[in-house]
Design a protein around this motif. Sequence first.
Motif, PDB file in Angstrom:
ATOM      1  N   GLY A   1      -6.481  -1.386 -12.528  1.00  0.00           N
ATOM      2  CA  GLY A   1      -6.495  -1.843 -11.154  1.00  0.00           C
ATOM      3  C   GLY A   1      -7.582  -1.179 -10.342  1.00  0.00           C
ATOM      4  O   GLY A   1      -8.061  -0.097 -10.672  1.00  0.00           O
ATOM      5  N   THR A   2      -7.959  -1.863  -9.285  1.00  0.00           N
ATOM      6  CA  THR A   2      -8.916  -1.319  -8.333  1.00  0.00           C
ATOM      7  C   THR A   2      -8.425  -1.685  -6.934  1.00  0.00           C
ATOM      8  O   THR A   2      -7.776  -2.714  -6.744  1.00  0.00           O
ATOM      9  CB  THR A   2     -10.342  -1.843  -8.594  1.00  0.00           C
ATOM     10  N   ALA A   3      -8.709  -0.826  -5.985  1.00  0.00           N
ATOM     11  CA  ALA A   3      -8.265  -1.061  -4.608  1.00  0.00           C
ATOM     12  C   ALA A   3      -9.323  -0.571  -3.624  1.00  0.00           C
ATOM     13  O   ALA A   3     -10.064   0.377  -3.910  1.00  0.00           O
ATOM     14  CB  ALA A   3      -6.949  -0.341  -4.344  1.00  0.00           C
TER      15      ALA A   3
ATOM     16  N   PHE B   1      -1.966   3.964  -8.404  1.00  0.00           N
ATOM     17  CA  PHE B   1      -2.816   4.438  -7.309  1.00  0.00           C
ATOM     18  C   PHE B   1      -2.265   5.711  -6.653  1.00  0.00           C
ATOM     19  O   PHE B   1      -2.776   6.148  -5.623  1.00  0.00           O
ATOM     20  CB  PHE B   1      -2.954   3.356  -6.236  1.00  0.00           C
TER      21      PHE B   1
ATOM     22  N   ILE C   1       0.850  -1.203   0.000  1.00  0.00           N
ATOM     23  CA  ILE C   1       0.000   0.000   0.000  1.00  0.00           C
ATOM     24  C   ILE C   1       0.879   1.243   0.000  1.00  0.00           C
ATOM     25  O   ILE C   1       0.632   2.197  -0.750  1.00  0.00           O
ATOM     26  CB  ILE C   1      -0.955   0.006   1.214  1.00  0.00           C
TER      27      ILE C   1
ATOM     28  N   TYR D   1      -7.831  -4.781  -0.263  1.00  0.00           N
ATOM     29  CA  TYR D   1      -8.122  -5.474  -1.512  1.00  0.00           C
ATOM     30  C   TYR D   1      -7.465  -4.707  -2.658  1.00  0.00           C
ATOM     31  O   TYR D   1      -7.649  -3.494  -2.779  1.00  0.00           O
ATOM     32  CB  TYR D   1      -9.632  -5.528  -1.721  1.00  0.00           C
ATOM     33  N   ILE D   2      -6.674  -5.403  -3.438  1.00  0.00           N
ATOM     34  CA  ILE D   2      -6.123  -4.846  -4.668  1.00  0.00           C
ATOM     35  C   ILE D   2      -6.270  -5.911  -5.739  1.00  0.00           C
ATOM     36  O   ILE D   2      -5.938  -7.079  -5.512  1.00  0.00           O
ATOM     37  CB  ILE D   2      -4.640  -4.445  -4.533  1.00  0.00           C
ATOM     38  N   GLU D   3      -6.771  -5.508  -6.872  1.00  0.00           N
ATOM     39  CA  GLU D   3      -6.888  -6.398  -8.026  1.00  0.00           C
ATOM     40  C   GLU D   3      -6.353  -5.646  -9.233  1.00  0.00           C
ATOM     41  O   GLU D   3      -6.861  -4.584  -9.584  1.00  0.00           O
ATOM     42  CB  GLU D   3      -8.352  -6.784  -8.252  1.00  0.00           C
ATOM     43  N   GLU D   4      -5.288  -6.182  -9.807  1.00  0.00           N
ATOM     44  CA  GLU D   4      -4.687  -5.549 -10.979  1.00  0.00           C
ATOM     45  C   GLU D   4      -4.564  -6.579 -12.084  1.00  0.00           C
ATOM     46  O   GLU D   4      -4.009  -7.650 -11.873  1.00  0.00           O
ATOM     47  CB  GLU D   4      -3.320  -4.968 -10.646  1.00  0.00           C
TER      48      GLU D   4
ATOM     49  N   CYS E   1      -9.587  -0.252   0.858  1.00  0.00           N
ATOM     50  CA  CYS E   1      -9.074  -0.516   2.202  1.00  0.00           C
ATOM     51  C   CYS E   1     -10.077  -0.015   3.227  1.00  0.00           C
ATOM     52  O   CYS E   1     -10.657   1.070   3.068  1.00  0.00           O
ATOM     53  CB  CYS E   1      -7.742   0.197   2.442  1.00  0.00           C
TER      54      CYS E   1
ATOM     55  N   ASP F   1       2.393   1.459  -3.601  1.00  0.00           N
ATOM     56  CA  ASP F   1       1.439   1.706  -4.682  1.00  0.00           C
ATOM     57  C   ASP F   1       0.725   3.054  -4.557  1.00  0.00           C
ATOM     58  O   ASP F   1       0.480   3.715  -5.564  1.00  0.00           O
ATOM     59  CB  ASP F   1       0.400   0.592  -4.745  1.00  0.00           C
TER      60      ASP F   1
END
Length: 112
Positions: free
Chosen positions: A49-51, A76, A21, A41-44, A53, A24
């Motif tokens: 990408g999307t995050a 990010f 975190i 949660y991070i999905e790339e 917290c 990024d």
Amino acid sequence: MRNLFLGDLDSYKYNEVVDKISHDFQVEKSELDKMEFLIAYIEEANWEGTAYCLVRDRETGSLYEIHGGHCSCNGFEEQWIPQIISKEYLLSKHWRYRDNQEMKQFVVELFN
């Protein structure tokens, strides 16, 4: 400490999540140390990408959520903008992630 790490973070240990975190979002670790990560949660994939917290301030106990998104041009960076959130909102039908069963179950157990 209870926490839930999902997506690309699902096998990370707590300190690894903080490092990721910090890197990024380009936020100082000293700032993140003031927070307890509850959900991260991070999905790339495919250059996007999307995050998300959910964090709790260690001093005040206040809850905050952070959202991030990016495309191939940027990451990010400069998206670490904690927004205060209430327990009631997290448990309501209005919470953005209520359809994610893992997150929903975690939040319910967190407050019960």
